[in-house]
Design an enzyme around this catalytic site. Structure first.
Site, PDB file in Angstrom:
ATOM      1  N   ALA A 280       7.382  70.687 -65.325  1.00 25.45           N
ATOM      2  CA  ALA A 280       6.999  69.303 -65.641  1.00 25.45           C
ATOM      3  C   ALA A 280       5.862  69.264 -66.662  1.00 25.45           C
ATOM      4  CB  ALA A 280       6.605  68.579 -64.361  1.00 25.45           C
TER       5      ALA A 280
ATOM      6  N   ASP B 109       8.923  81.270 -69.333  1.00 27.96           N
ATOM      7  CA  ASP B 109       9.162  80.828 -67.955  1.00 27.96           C
ATOM      8  C   ASP B 109      10.358  81.608 -67.444  1.00 27.96           C
ATOM      9  OD1 ASP B 109       9.867  79.350 -65.564  1.00 27.96           O
ATOM     10  OD2 ASP B 109       8.649  77.705 -66.333  1.00 27.96           O
TER      11      ASP B 109
ATOM     12  N   ARG C  51      11.150  64.803 -63.139  1.00 21.83           N
ATOM     13  CA  ARG C  51       9.853  64.964 -63.794  1.00 21.83           C
ATOM     14  C   ARG C  51       9.942  65.784 -65.085  1.00 21.83           C
ATOM     15  NH1 ARG C  51       9.905  67.305 -59.608  1.00 21.83           N
ATOM     16  NH2 ARG C  51       8.868  69.216 -60.265  1.00 21.83           N
TER      17      ARG C  51
ATOM     18  N   LYS D  23      14.934  77.597 -68.107  1.00 23.08           N
ATOM     19  CA  LYS D  23      14.035  76.490 -68.442  1.00 23.08           C
ATOM     20  C   LYS D  23      13.486  76.595 -69.858  1.00 23.08           C
ATOM     21  CE  LYS D  23      12.014  74.971 -64.050  1.00 23.08           C
ATOM     22  NZ  LYS D  23      10.741  74.912 -63.301  1.00 23.08           N
TER      23      LYS D  23
ATOM     24  N   ASP E 152       2.336  76.563 -61.692  1.00 19.54           N
ATOM     25  CA  ASP E 152       2.226  75.988 -60.351  1.00 19.54           C
ATOM     26  C   ASP E 152       1.744  77.015 -59.336  1.00 19.54           C
ATOM     27  OD1 ASP E 152       4.401  77.618 -60.165  1.00 19.54           O
ATOM     28  OD2 ASP E 152       5.820  76.083 -59.506  1.00 19.54           O
ATOM     29  N   ASN E 153       1.159  78.118 -59.790  1.00 21.94           N
ATOM     30  CA  ASN E 153       0.602  79.079 -58.836  1.00 21.94           C
ATOM     31  C   ASN E 153      -0.703  79.658 -59.368  1.00 21.94           C
ATOM     32  OD1 ASN E 153       1.062  82.143 -59.773  1.00 21.94           O
ATOM     33  ND2 ASN E 153       2.763  80.906 -60.519  1.00 21.94           N
TER      34      ASN E 153
ATOM     35  N   CYS F 103      -0.896  82.521 -31.560  1.00 20.87           N
ATOM     36  CA  CYS F 103      -0.538  82.048 -30.220  1.00 20.87           C
ATOM     37  C   CYS F 103      -0.159  80.566 -30.247  1.00 20.87           C
ATOM     38  CB  CYS F 103      -1.675  82.302 -29.238  1.00 20.87           C
ATOM     39  SG  CYS F 103      -3.185  81.370 -29.578  1.00 20.87           S
TER      40      CYS F 103
END
Length: 969
Positions: free
Chosen positions: A402, A428, A439, A452, A500-501, A556
């Site tokens: 985007a 990419d 988007r 992309k 995005d990371n 747990c």
């Protein structure tokens, strides 16, 4: 593919009464106090099935279904189709409004090509609305886009829920706004414009706009079960105090689910005529410019007066693309707010300037003369010399999602990398997915599955044919430095992150820091966005500050004591991974390399290794499937294990009246006391779980899926054939309760058990064909294959036609577990968003973020410099010594500059220290010392190495100097 839409008259009314939702025609007002009365303005609704969840999943995560339904019923008019109008139209079409009408009476001029991405050179001289409509329609075929090229009248406005004017004289705006404000229902009115580095927005959403942002049972204090909203105070993680008299209430015992309820807010907008004289408080966008806002309020009125009298602008009508992108995002979001009542709107004026982007040094007036090019608007603001720099820039964009699409569009319109010396590289490694189309506007449905970067580069080149662009399908990281090598980074002008990371961001940041290159950083999260400029010699780098790590729920809690749906989804994902990915992969490892597999298990010798072996053995011994009925049996027994037997064991180990070692109730908040379930083939959620689990189990064994899965009745009959053994809780079962506990280390008992399991596994292996292998399944939230049929919908399940059953299984696991613990369940979309860690995103926020980033490309940046004698450096600097210097020559060069080196290192390896006499033997070399003592591999594409030097000046003061790059090739 034309998408079906509900007509404007087929609106839906939801009435809430206790736990019942009644759906009826919107022929009367809402009858329940639980539903907030909508604004007088029209807030339409659309059918649930009209929302394409695959396409709009990220937007649904931000806005919710109610907002989307209202958007689907909203017709929008956009008047003025220069760059700003095109950006607003793009964002609203991507958002999925009912229709968009483009109005413009003017024609395309050459310099419009630097702000409107829908124009091409062939459009010069054509009507601006007609020239825009085709490309805008391609963004979303579900949103009809029409044009209006004649003079606009007040009567035209009555067909729309919201109207936006981007190029209108104030006198006409007053007339239209009066009409919209007094219309029944009111028509939301937005007037906006960008002039060079200045922009303005005015919003009037009617005399009364209700902003709605509305987001179990309690034992003991039963009066709280009336579902009324109550004010609270003294809120703590698991308790709060009611702001009301509870003396007549029964004493609270336990239980209940409490949700925060956002109260609706009614806003009364002033019409433009009144607001001009009494604007109220301006929305502040820059705290250093609070005094600019009243001046801009007057300046825009003065500009309109000038245009009215002289029928022209003072100098030029420059619409800069970054400003259009930024304001297109803001205005698009304001229209969404107006149509939906979601999020607080601008109230009512917003002004913005970027005067710091203007040149500060004296410039030749001739430098600003138009050149009859696309970029004359920019040249009128910055001059042709800066334009030439932009055109010859070498830019690296990392990511073409985007943000990447918006950046490519902006840079192409600005002429960046469009000169003979320019080059834009974009990379990419991802492919286009359906969910991204709402988007990532450079992609279309026919591009799904394609790379992309390749499609984005091609689309950007169609916006500006002069763009010099290369598309790559590489990720960024140390492993591909042979592609993005030293020469690549050294030749760059600027890098732009569209990622995005965090890990990839940090890597690019370190590369830019090392090579002293500017980095333009940005990101979005739902309706929020941020930008960060990393400029050599001026700012800190991106990695200088970090966000705190995400909190993880204790093991747990996830395994035995969940108290919210996130815990259930985390458990469901863990089970999915264990059953369908790790176990098949472990089985294959055992079958392919039994000796190596056994060795690895014995070396691990911990509880995790034991669990893995038990799963693998169970899979090959009692759980091996040969028919689809075997898979159904396996799924039915998993239901019994997960939702019946384990809960019975948990209740047996910790009864409802159990106490802790301190005497406190064991089942106190946040723990929720569970209840085992009874499987029912007529419960749609139970049968859906069996279906998804059976199909995926069959996939791991490569078993064909029969037609019976298409028919709930036939599947239920297959389930009824399964014999479920009785279960009795055991006395000696240990259940972890320590929230700080992690997986335990191996013990002597674990080693013995592992050896026994390996022997049993070997026996199973000998009974299998040598060619037998399982198929591990990795969780994919958006890879599709089809099994469903309309029979399932008739059975009462809302199932998508395209699914791989991954999310279905995780949602089924999580929701049935939630039912065990009386936790509110979620639909498949919500499960997909949480389990898939899908980041909420909308086109308007993305567009808004990229505008300010691209404004930075215009800015002159004087560096801050530190000095020592005649030397200068900053944290960004790197000193370069060529011709393969020795350590002695490095020390001598520093000595000549008044710096006394006493220690030299390469990474963590000490190459030289003056305290160690034997180190003097190393002074006549560098590369050889590095290879010998650091054991570092120097790749063939690398021509230098960097050493860190500790030194002091002649007065004995320690000096913090930059790294020294010694070139040996």
């Amino acid at each position: 593919i034309k998408k079906h839409r509900i007509c404007a008259t087929a609106a839906t009314c939801l009435t809430v009464n206790n736990n019942t939702v009644t759906v009826g025609n919107n022929s009367s007002s809402h009858s329940s106090s639980s539903v907030v009365e909508p604004s007088i303005m029209t807030l339409g609704y659309a059918k649930h099935n009209d929302i394409d969840e695959d396409l709009y999943s990220r937007q649904l995560a931000v806005c919710g279904r109610e907002t989307m339904r209202r958007l689907f019923a909203s017709n929008i008019l956009i008047s003025g189709m220069r760059g700003l109008g095109a950006e607003i139209a793009k964002n609203l079409i991507l958002a999925g409004v009912k229709s968009v009408t483009l109005h413009d009476e003017g024609i395309v001029e050459l310099w419009d090509l630097s702000s409107n991405f829908a124009f091409s050179e062939n459009d010069v001289g054509k009507n601006r609305a007609l020239a825009s409509v085709q490309k805008l329609q391609e963004l979303n075929n579900a949103v009809p886009v029409s044009t209006l090229t004649t003079k606009l009248t007040k009567e035209h406005l009555s067909d729309f829920q919201a109207v936006v004017f981007t190029d209108i004289r104030l006198e006409k705006a007053l007339e239209f706004n009066d009409y919209c404000h007094n219309h029944k229902p009111p028509i939301s009115f937005v007037k906006t414009e960008v002039r060079g580095h200045f922009g303005s927005i005015f919003c009037d959403f009617g005399p009364k706009l209700t902003v709605v942002d509305v987001d179990g049972e309690v034992q003991g204090m039963t009066k709280l079960n009336d579902r009324k909203s109550r004010k609270i105070r003294s809120a703590k993680p698991y308790s709060f105090t009611l702001e009301e008299d509870t003396t007549n209430f029964v004493t609270y015992v336990k239980g209940g689910i409490v949700s925060q309820v956002k109260q609706p807010k009614v806003l009364k907008f002033k019409p433009l005529r009144e607001a001009l004289k009494d604007p109220g408080d301006f929305l502040l966008s820059d705290f250093s410019k609070f005094d600019h806002l009243p001046l801009l309020h007057l300046a825009f009125q003065a500009l309109d007066k000038f245009i009215s009298e002289f029928d022209c602008l003072p100098v030029a009508g420059a619409v800069l693309n970054p400003m259009a992108a930024m304001f297109g995002g803001i205005v698009g979001q304001e229209v969404v707010k107006a149509c939906s009542g979601k999020f607080h709107p601008l109230f009512q004026f917003f002004y913005f300037d970027s005067v710091e982007s203007l040149p500060v040094e004296p410039l030749d007036p001739n430098d600003f003369k138009p050149l009859n090019s696309h970029y004359d608007a920019q040249i009128s603001m910055f001059g042709s010399k800066l334009q030439k720099k932009l055109e010859d820039a070498k830019v690296f964009i990392v990511g073409s999602g985007a943000l990447g699409c918006e950046f490519l569009k902006n840079l192409a319109l600005m002429g960046v990398s469009c000169g003979s010396q320019g080059k834009l590289t974009i990379t990419d490694d991802d492919v286009i997915e359906k969910s991204k189309l709402s988007r990532q506007f450079l992609f279309h449905d026919w591009n799904i599955g394609q790379a992309k970067s390749t499609i984005a580069a091609s689309a950007a080149a169609s916006i500006n044919s002069q763009l010099k662009i290369e598309a790559l399908q590489n990720c960024v990281g140390p492993e591909i430095e042979s592609v993005f090598n030293d020469a690549f980074w050294e030749n760059l002008t600027v890098a732009i992150n569209a990622l995005d990371n965090v890990d990839a961001r940090l890597y690019v940041d370190q590369r830019c820091l090392y090579f002293q290159k500017p980095l333009l950083e940005s990101g979005t999260l739902g309706a929020k966005c941020n930008t960060q400029m990393v400029i050599p010699y001026l700012t800190e780098n991106y990695g200088a500050s970090r966000d705190p790590p995400e909190k993880q729920a204790p093991m747990c809690t996830v395994h035995s004591f969940p108290h919210n749906i996130d815990h259930c989804l985390t458990w469901a994902q863990s089970e999915f991974e264990g059953l369908l990915e790790k176990t098949p992969a472990g089985v294959n490892a055992c079958l392919s390399n039994p000796v190596e597999y056994a060795t690895s298990m014995r070396n691990a010798a911990d509880a995790q290794a034991k669990d893995n072996l038990e799963r693998n053995l169970k899979c090959l011994d009692r759980g091996k499937c040969e028919t689809f009925q075997d898979c159904v049996t396996w799924a039915r027994l998993r239901f019994e294990d997960y939702f019946v037997n384990w809960i019975k064991q948990l209740k047996f180990t910790f009864p409802e009246d159990a106490a802790t070692s301190t005497g406190a109730p064991f089942w106190s908040a946040p723990k929720r006391f569970p209840h085992p379930l009874q499987f029912s083939a007529v419960d749609p959620s139970h049968l859906q779980f069996i279906m998804a689990a059976s199909i995926l189990r069959a996939e791991t064994f490569d078993i064909p899926v029969p037609d019976l899965v298409k028919n709930p009745k036939m599947l239920a009959e297959a389930v009824e054939k399964v014999i479920v053994p009785d279960f009795q809780p055991k006395e000696d079962v240990k259940i972890a309760t320590d929230e700080k506990a992690t997986r335990s280390a191996g013990s002597v008992d674990d080693v013995a058990v592992i050896n026994q399991l390996l022997l049993k596994l070997e026996l199973c292996r000998n009974n299998l064909s040598s060619e037998f292998r399982m198929k591990p399944i990795q969780f994919e939230k958006e890879i599709f294959c089809s099994y469903y049929d309309n029979w399932w919908k008739n059975f009462g399940l809302r199932l998508d036609d395209d699914t791989n059953f991954h999310v279905d299984l995780i949602a089924g696991l999580a929701n049935i577990r939630a039912r065990n613990y009386s936790i509110p369940e979620v639909d498949k979309l919500k499960a997909k968003l949480i389990a898939g860690r899908i980041i909420p995103a909308i086109a308007t926020a993305t567009a808004m973020a990229t505008g300010p980033v691209c404004l930075e490309l215009y800015k002159p940046v004087p560096p801050k410099v530190l000095k020592h004698r005649d030397m200068k450096w900053t944290v960004w600097d790197r000193w370069v010594l060529r011709d393969n210097p020795t350590l002695k020559q490095v020390i001598k060069w520093l000595k000549g500059n008044g710096l006394n080196a006493y220690s030299i290192s390469y990474g963590n390896c000490l190459l030289f220290n003056s305290l160690f006499p034997r180190h003097r033997e190393r002074l006549d070399k560098v590369v050889e010392v590095v290879r010998e003592f650091s054991k570092a591999e120097l790749p063939p594409y690398r021509s230098h190495l960097d050493v860190s030097v500790a030194c002091d000046d002649n007065e004995g003061n320690d000096m913090d100097i930059p790294p020294i790059s010694t070139y040996y090739r």
